[in-house]
Every structure is written in C-alpha cells, then in structure tokens.
Scaffold this active site. Structure first.
Site, PDB file in Angstrom:
ATOM      1  N   TYR A 186      52.776   8.782  21.838  1.00 37.26           N
ATOM      2  CA  TYR A 186      54.049   8.130  22.174  1.00 37.26           C
ATOM      3  C   TYR A 186      53.747   6.856  22.936  1.00 37.26           C
ATOM      4  O   TYR A 186      52.920   6.865  23.867  1.00 37.26           O
ATOM      5  CB  TYR A 186      54.900   9.061  23.034  1.00 37.26           C
ATOM      6  N   ASP A 221      46.747   2.730  25.512  1.00 36.38           N
ATOM      7  CA  ASP A 221      47.998   2.975  26.229  1.00 36.38           C
ATOM      8  C   ASP A 221      47.671   3.956  27.352  1.00 36.38           C
ATOM      9  O   ASP A 221      47.529   5.158  27.133  1.00 36.38           O
ATOM     10  CB  ASP A 221      49.058   3.542  25.276  1.00 36.38           C
ATOM     11  N   LYS A 266      54.015   4.349  35.236  1.00 35.99           N
ATOM     12  CA  LYS A 266      53.914   5.559  36.067  1.00 35.99           C
ATOM     13  C   LYS A 266      53.167   5.330  37.384  1.00 35.99           C
ATOM     14  O   LYS A 266      53.726   4.780  38.310  1.00 35.99           O
ATOM     15  CB  LYS A 266      53.314   6.686  35.221  1.00 35.99           C
TER      16      LYS A 266
HETATM   17  N1  PMP Z   1      53.305   5.152  26.732  1.00 32.76           N
HETATM   18  C1  PMP Z   1      52.990   6.392  27.129  1.00 32.76           C
HETATM   19  C2  PMP Z   1      51.621   6.910  26.865  1.00 32.76           C
HETATM   20  C3  PMP Z   1      53.935   7.167  27.805  1.00 32.76           C
HETATM   21  O1  PMP Z   1      53.610   8.407  28.178  1.00 32.76           O
HETATM   22  C4  PMP Z   1      55.212   6.637  28.053  1.00 32.76           C
HETATM   23  C5  PMP Z   1      56.280   7.441  28.776  1.00 32.76           C
HETATM   24  N2  PMP Z   1      56.089   8.763  28.898  1.00 32.76           N
HETATM   25  C6  PMP Z   1      55.486   5.334  27.628  1.00 32.76           C
HETATM   26  C7  PMP Z   1      54.514   4.623  26.979  1.00 32.76           C
HETATM   27  C8  PMP Z   1      56.817   4.709  27.899  1.00 32.76           C
HETATM   28  O2  PMP Z   1      56.972   4.502  29.257  1.00 32.76           O
HETATM   29  P1  PMP Z   1      58.438   4.388  29.901  1.00 32.76           P
HETATM   30  O3  PMP Z   1      59.049   5.751  29.779  1.00 32.76           O
HETATM   31  O4  PMP Z   1      58.180   3.962  31.289  1.00 32.76           O
HETATM   32  O5  PMP Z   1      59.178   3.362  29.101  1.00 32.76           O
END
Ligand code: PMP
Length: 436
Positions: A151, A246, A274
């Site tokens: 994701y 990511d 995060k």
């Molecule tokens: N990339 C990864 C690996 C994530 O885990 C997340 C959110 N869980 C995102 C992108 C998107 O981040 P956000 O929810 O802050 O938009």
C-alpha cells in the site's frame, strides 16, 4: 492508567458513532477505523497515555495499534507534547521557511542512507504520490511498477492491485481511478524474482520507478527475502529506472535508517510518514540531490503544500527523533520485540487453529494459516480473517486493542513493558481457549 478486565460498556461510543454516521461517511475519516472487517461499533477514543488508550465510556485499552505506526514513543510522550505546546505558542503556521523544517530535514538527511534532500508533505500519501511524479519527471518515463499487497497511500497511481497471473496491467482497486491512469501502473507479486526479471528484460527501459515497501506491512507482514530486495536494486540501476523505498511504516522504526539501513540497500528515492511526525500529520520524500533538484522551484516537477513543513508538526518530529536517538531506541525496540515474541509465540502455538507470530523489530502480525508465513499477498488464506475476528473481539473485551483487520500489523512502542506483554499473552491465551 491501567486497564482492568472490564465487561465492555460501549454505550457512549455507540451513541457517538451513530451521530458520526450522519455526518461522516461510514462514521470515520479513514475506512478501517469503522470496524467493517471485524464487525461491531468502534470505541470512540478520548484520551491516551503511554501504552493505553481510553474511550468515551471510560474503558481502558492496552494498545497495540499505536495510531497505525506513528507513536513509537507511546501515546502522549511528554517530550513530544511539550515540544508541540511550545511550538503552538509561537504560531501554528506561517507559510514561510521555519527553523523547525530545516532542523527536521537535517536530521532525516543525516540519518537515512543516501538522502541529500528532503521535501515535506502532510501525509504519506502525498509523499509517495509526489515521489512518483518526481520519478516520472526525472526519467521522462511513464510506467510505475508496484507489488500486490503493498500500500502506498490513496493516490490514483497506487490504487491498483494485481489480478492473478505473472504480470497484469493494473486494474483500479477503487472506483474513481480512471483505467487510463491505472494502465500506467504495472503490478507484480512480491517474492517472484522470475517474473520481475522477465518484466525488466522486456520493459525495463519504459519504467520510471519500482516502488516497494521493503518490509511490506499493509497486507499482513510479508517479510521479503533480502535477495529479492537486492535484485530490485540491481535491475533498476541497470535499466535507468528509479528504486523508491516506501518507508512510511518502516522508516525510523525498523532501524535508525529504516529498511535501507537494515538491508544495506540505498534506494534512489524514499518516502516517509508516521514516525517522523511524532504523531502529527507529516510525510516526506527525499533522495539524491540531482533527483530532488527536479522539484520546483529548482526544476520542472511541481509539488507544493499550504501546511507542508508545518512548524508544530516539525517540532513534534524533531522531538520524537531526538528522543529515539537519545535512548538508542532501536536496540531497545528489538529487545521489546524479542520479549513480546517469547511470550506470544508459545501461546499461538497452542491455538485451536494454525497460528504463528511474524515480527520485524517492533512490528508484528499473526499468520493464522498452515505453513510458513506468507511472503506475498495472494498466499494469505482468506480463512485467516475469520480466525482473526474472534481474536480481535476476545482481546477487545479484555481491554486489549489490536488493529480491526486481519491484514493490519501491530506496533510495539517504547512505552510497552514486559508486564504489558505478560498481560497480552495471558489474555490471548484466554481468548484462544474460548475460541477452541
Ligand atoms: N505508504 C505506506 C507504506 C503506508 O503504510 C501508508 C499508510 N499506512 C501510506 C503510504 C499512506 O500514508 P498516509 O496514511 O499518511 O497518507
């Protein structure tokens, strides 16, 4: 705060959630919070401290959600709240350069392998979306390769899942994503070097970027073989595609320098969120100077944000990173993870169905199926979700909160103690006995 074995009274939460559904789609600001995957009405939270959260009915929960990853120091860590309060008093936003954004950028560039420039955003989604645009702008290529089960936020390019088969042109996994956008995203299964090699042989020179969560943690915890990750680095470098790690979950959590440090692999670009925001809305992407200088105002790739680099959020991020550094947090988190595993793995071994703990440092997941834990999304047994639902509700009733979905991971924080893990293990054993 310390939780007791309360019989859950959620009457206030239920009343509030009924109100919520009249003004917020599904009652929430982000879908998984609605408990759709596990059923029931979510506790509406009002307060949290250390390892515990408290709902509007006064129920306390020993928490392993950690707001989905940012709270590596635990809830309401004093160093972070003090920094936030001090920053707020000086002004909540200026829309101009601030010392805090420079300070956080210096820290991130000083820590993460190969990172020479970083740009702040307000979410992980924006960070990855912008990194993808930058990759396209810098390479002049259009195709992006992602892996099923990873994701990367909810921007159009990434809301694409694999169909079956070796390689598919992406099909949107959300209404509202035009096929003409999804078509530019190729999807492969994780852990499949043969398919990856084949695709790179055939189309490597059309690919702008290969995007991957180095430790995929959004569809279970799909721990990859290091050879697979090294292969991604080698083959992207060879054909002029960029490798984007990511690290929104992994970054500053699995090691000081994230998964890049852990595996000794330097990506071209990396994305963060995060942990770097200390619990406030922050994302970031960065990489080598030559690539990052394609961004406006220096280059032709546009990217911006009214609240990007927000001074309060930056102050929270600085406080969090400094606190982590000051206590060599990553070895402590590994110790905590090992202590958690030592207690929980034997309990799962006695479950009435197959169950194994999967753990990388302070990230954990329960693989509720036969055999070795899966390395790719399509190897997750759908029956696992039903098993998870029983565990989830059994624990919640006993005052323990884990993510309301079988596909989400759990997070340990520096506020957790071995006593908390004893409590978790005991209550997990009681829950499993009930389910048996
Ligand atoms: N990339 C990864 C690996 C994530 O885990 C997340 C959110 N869980 C995102 C992108 C998107 O981040 P956000 O929810 O802050 O938009």
């Amino acid at each position: 705060m310390s939780p007791t074995d309360q019989a859950l009274n959620l009457s206030e939460s239920e009343a509030l959630f009924a109100r919520a559904q009249k003004v917020l789609p599904g009652g929430v600001s982000s879908p998984v919070r609605a408990f759709g995957a596990v059923g029931g009405s979510p506790p509406v939270l009002v307060e949290a401290c250390g390892a515990h959260t408290k709902d509007v009915d006064g129920n306390l929960y020993l928490d392993f959600v950690g707001s989905w990853g940012p709270l590596i120091l635990g809830h309401s860590a004093a160093v972070v709240t003090d920094a936030v309060l001090a920053a707020v008093k000086q002004g909540t936003t200026f829309g101009a350069p601030t010392p805090n954004e420079i300070g956080l950028a210096e820290r991130i560039c000083g820590i993460y392998p190969g990172l020479e420039r970083v740009r702040f955003t307000s979410s992980g989604t924006e960070a990855v979306m912008s990194a993808v645009r930058l990759a396209r702008g810098a390479t002049g290529r259009e195709l992006i390769l992602k892996f099923a089960g990873c994701y990367h936020g909810h921007a159009d390019w990434g809301l694409v899942a694999a169909g079956s088969g070796l390689v598919t042109f992406g099909k949107p996994s959300s209404a509202g994503v035009p096929p003409s956008v999804a078509d530019k995203t190729l999807v492969l299964d994780l852990d499949d070097e043969e398919a990856f090699d084949k695709l790179m042989d055939e189309r490597g020179d059309e690919i702008a970027a290969v995007v991957v969560e180095p430790i995929p943690a959004n569809n279970g915890l799909l721990v990859q073989r290091e050879e697979f990750l090294h292969k991604l680095r080698l083959r992207t470098a060879a054909c002029g595609a960029l490798l984007i790690f990511d690290e929104v979950i992994n970054g500053f959590r699995v090691a000081r320098g994230g998964a890049a440090e852990l595996f000794g692999i330097t990506p071209d670009l990396a994305t963060f969120g995060k942990v770097i925001g200390g619990g406030l809305p922050v994302g970031a992407f960065g990489g080598r100077r030559d690539l990052m200088e394609h961004l406006a105002p220096l280059g032709a790739v546009y990217q911006a944000g009214t609240l990007s680099g927000n001074p309060v959020a930056m102050a929270a991020g600085i406080a969090a990173l400094d606190a982590l550094d000051a206590q060599d947090a990553w070895s402590r988190l590994e110790e905590l993870g090992a202590a958690f595993e030592a207690r929980v793995a034997p309990v799962l071994a006695n479950a009435p169905f197959p169950a194994k703990l999967v753990r990388v440092g302070s990230i954990f997941w329960m693989s509720l199926q036969d055999g070795e834990p899966p390395r790719r999304a399509d190897r997750i047994d759908p029956a696992a979700a039903e098993r998870y639902t029983g565990i989830f509700h059994g624990l919640l009733r006993r005052g323990i909160s884990i993510a309301p979905s079988a596909y989400e991971v759990g997070f340990l924080s520096l506020a957790h103690t071995e006593e908390h893990f004893d409590e978790f293990a005991t209550k997990l054993a009681d829950t499993l006995a009930e389910l048996g």
